[in-house]
Write a protein that holds these residues in place. Structure first.
Motif, PDB file in Angstrom:
ATOM      1  N   UNK A 125      34.760  36.692  37.340  1.00  0.00           N
ATOM      2  CA  UNK A 125      36.023  36.275  36.724  1.00  0.00           C
ATOM      3  C   UNK A 125      35.784  35.705  35.328  1.00  0.00           C
ATOM      4  N   UNK A 126      36.859  35.654  34.568  1.00  0.00           N
ATOM      5  CA  UNK A 126      36.871  34.965  33.281  1.00  0.00           C
ATOM      6  C   UNK A 126      38.140  34.126  33.205  1.00  0.00           C
ATOM      7  N   UNK A 127      38.038  32.962  32.558  1.00  0.00           N
ATOM      8  CA  UNK A 127      39.173  32.045  32.437  1.00  0.00           C
ATOM      9  C   UNK A 127      39.674  32.058  30.995  1.00  0.00           C
ATOM     10  N   UNK A 128      40.997  32.079  30.835  1.00  0.00           N
ATOM     11  CA  UNK A 128      41.618  32.065  29.511  1.00  0.00           C
ATOM     12  C   UNK A 128      42.637  30.933  29.428  1.00  0.00           C
ATOM     13  N   UNK A 129      42.591  30.175  28.340  1.00  0.00           N
ATOM     14  CA  UNK A 129      43.478  29.011  28.172  1.00  0.00           C
ATOM     15  C   UNK A 129      44.921  29.411  27.906  1.00  0.00           C
ATOM     16  N   UNK A 130      45.099  30.562  27.264  1.00  0.00           N
ATOM     17  CA  UNK A 130      46.447  31.000  26.894  1.00  0.00           C
ATOM     18  C   UNK A 130      46.598  32.505  27.135  1.00  0.00           C
ATOM     19  N   UNK A 142      36.771  43.188  25.676  1.00  0.00           N
ATOM     20  CA  UNK A 142      35.972  42.253  26.486  1.00  0.00           C
ATOM     21  C   UNK A 142      36.418  42.283  27.946  1.00  0.00           C
ATOM     22  N   UNK A 143      37.678  42.657  28.137  1.00  0.00           N
ATOM     23  CA  UNK A 143      38.235  42.806  29.486  1.00  0.00           C
ATOM     24  C   UNK A 143      38.642  44.260  29.658  1.00  0.00           C
ATOM     25  N   UNK A 179      43.498  33.607  34.826  1.00  0.00           N
ATOM     26  CA  UNK A 179      42.178  34.114  35.213  1.00  0.00           C
ATOM     27  C   UNK A 179      42.253  35.636  35.247  1.00  0.00           C
ATOM     28  N   UNK A 180      41.188  36.281  34.818  1.00  0.00           N
ATOM     29  CA  UNK A 180      41.034  37.729  35.001  1.00  0.00           C
ATOM     30  C   UNK A 180      39.884  37.929  35.983  1.00  0.00           C
ATOM     31  N   UNK A 181      40.176  38.603  37.090  1.00  0.00           N
ATOM     32  CA  UNK A 181      39.156  38.841  38.123  1.00  0.00           C
ATOM     33  C   UNK A 181      38.882  40.331  38.239  1.00  0.00           C
ATOM     34  N   UNK A 182      37.621  40.667  38.453  1.00  0.00           N
ATOM     35  CA  UNK A 182      37.282  42.067  38.714  1.00  0.00           C
ATOM     36  C   UNK A 182      37.938  42.521  40.011  1.00  0.00           C
ATOM     37  N   UNK A 183      38.385  43.770  40.015  1.00  0.00           N
ATOM     38  CA  UNK A 183      38.893  44.354  41.261  1.00  0.00           C
ATOM     39  C   UNK A 183      37.734  44.508  42.244  1.00  0.00           C
ATOM     40  N   UNK A 184      37.937  44.067  43.459  1.00  0.00           N
ATOM     41  CA  UNK A 184      36.875  44.135  44.471  1.00  0.00           C
ATOM     42  C   UNK A 184      37.126  45.350  45.366  1.00  0.00           C
ATOM     43  N   UNK A 185      36.139  46.264  45.474  1.00  0.00           N
ATOM     44  CA  UNK A 185      36.307  47.378  46.417  1.00  0.00           C
ATOM     45  C   UNK A 185      36.082  46.864  47.844  1.00  0.00           C
ATOM     46  N   UNK A 186      37.173  46.506  48.508  1.00  0.00           N
ATOM     47  CA  UNK A 186      37.021  45.867  49.820  1.00  0.00           C
ATOM     48  C   UNK A 186      37.546  46.744  50.955  1.00  0.00           C
ATOM     49  N   UNK A 187      37.007  46.496  52.153  1.00  0.00           N
ATOM     50  CA  UNK A 187      37.470  47.153  53.373  1.00  0.00           C
ATOM     51  C   UNK A 187      38.617  46.398  54.005  1.00  0.00           C
TER      52      UNK A 187
END
Length: 385
Positions: A125-130, A142-143, A179-187
């Motif tokens: 993840x990455x955090x952004x203030x605005x 970057x994203x 927050x920007x989170x990577x997509x998780x390839x989940x079952x």
């Protein structure tokens, strides 16, 4: 020793929604006196509380006054004034979960950073203030899209979360820290509820599996036990207990997680209160989650967390295109089905995707329960008159 039952002891509850209402089933069972604070004069918990106060949960003085009126304070929603809880704890008031726990969880960016700092596996993840800062990162590359965008604060019941696939969607996002989170390839999307008392007794519930609505980002079905290997289930419970230990919370902690394609477990989010993923326990568990929350915050022995039988919970949400006084269409039809128990939350007005109730289906055969759950979902409709 404190006497809780049929005594002068007062439990304060911040929030009078459906979770507060269901918690009051248990305070009534034990004859524990309650004072509930909620901004709505029609709050679902109003009728069952010994005393009801109408007021703003984010107002410092309102929360402080309520806390000073009771012996112990708990909450059923995260959106409460943390500074007031902090002051109450300074004054020697018992607040469970503590303001420190809530402070770390209220802001999802702080929560994600907490996971990373404590070696708890979570998606990158990455955090952004605005919003502007986030947009600039996308522009610069970057994203990379697609990405999961989350508002750091205020998200609830699927709101404040979006899967961004194109830059056109950026303009629809609200302002603020995110927050920007990577997509998780989940079952599977899983959850474990952990109970912890002040003396440090810990018990976790069986792993549940969650099926989500494709567009509303809300849980449609919760299945217990999750249809996963025993080894994966044991890993998930162990990790949930590690998360509980890291937060040193008191009460319930609902730990939402992903099972990846490689059977790794990643923590998604946590909630420091009874949770939608634990509603099945009212019918199916030896100790339901609401009684367990009471046992935990009152430092009483924790109850047995095993299930008596398989269970599936179906969320009842308002139908699209319907806003106004609520009607539960075909509720009598679903009550003819075996093992079916509806719970109506007492919200008089429906709107699209608003949580209005749930239905539990219990059956020894989980596949059969899932089949009945599908029939329940098809039959009952939450509409306006």
């Amino acid at each position: 020793m404190v006497h809780y039952f049929s005594s002068n002891f007062k439990l304060g509850i911040l929030g009078g929604g459906q979770l507060g209402k269901m918690l009051l089933y248990e305070t009534r069972k034990f004859d524990i006196s309650t004072v509930v604070l909620d901004p709505s004069p029609q709050a679902p918990a109003k009728l069952a509380a010994n005393t009801f106060r109408e007021g703003d949960l984010m107002d410092y003085n309102t929360v402080l006054a309520l806390g000073r009126e009771v012996d112990l304070l708990t909450f059923e929603i995260e959106a409460v004034n943390v500074e007031a809880l902090k002051q109450l704890e300074k004054e020697g008031k018992k607040v469970y979960p503590s303001y420190q726990t809530l402070e770390k969880i209220q802001d999802k960016a702080v929560q994600k950073q907490f996971f990373e700092d404590h070696g708890i596996p979570t998606s990158p993840f990455k955090i952004f203030s605005t919003k502007k800062e986030f947009e600039a990162a996308v522009e610069k590359g970057d994203i990379s899209l697609p990405i999961v965008w989350k508002s750091a604060t205020g998200g609830y019941d699927g709101r404040g979360v979006s899967i961004l696939k194109s830059q056109d969607q950026l303009k629809e996002l609200p302002e603020g820290k995110c927050i920007a989170e990577n997509l998780v390839p989940f079952k599977n999307e899983l959850a474990v509820i952990v109970a912890r008392s002040p003396k440090g007794e810990v018990k976790s519930y069986p792993v549940v599996e969650m099926e989500f609505h494709p567009t509303a980002n809300q849980v449609e079905y919760v299945l217990c036990p999750a249809r996963i290997d025993d080894e994966v289930a044991a890993k998930a419970r162990k990790l949930a207990e590690k998360v509980s230990q890291a937060f040193e919370h008191v009460g319930l902690l609902a730990v939402e997680m992903f099972q990846t394609k490689d059977d790794e477990i990643l923590i998604n989010e946590v909630a420091p209160r009874p949770h939608n993923s634990g509603h099945y326990s009212i019918e199916a568990s030896y100790t339901n989650q609401f009684e367990q929350h009471l046992r935990a915050i009152l430092d009483l022995p924790l109850g047995e967390t095993k299930s008596k039988t398989g269970a599936i919970m179906v969320n009842l949400a308002g139908e699209e295109g319907h806003t106004g006084p609520v009607t539960y269409k075909n509720i009598e039809e679903i009550m003819k089905l075996p093992g079916v128990t509806p719970h109506v939350y007492g919200k008089k007005e429906t709107r699209p995707f608003r949580k209005m109730g749930h239905v539990t289906i219990i059956h020894e055969d989980l596949a059969k329960a899932r089949e009945i759950a599908g029939r329940v979902k098809e039959s009952i409709k939450v509409i306006s008159e």
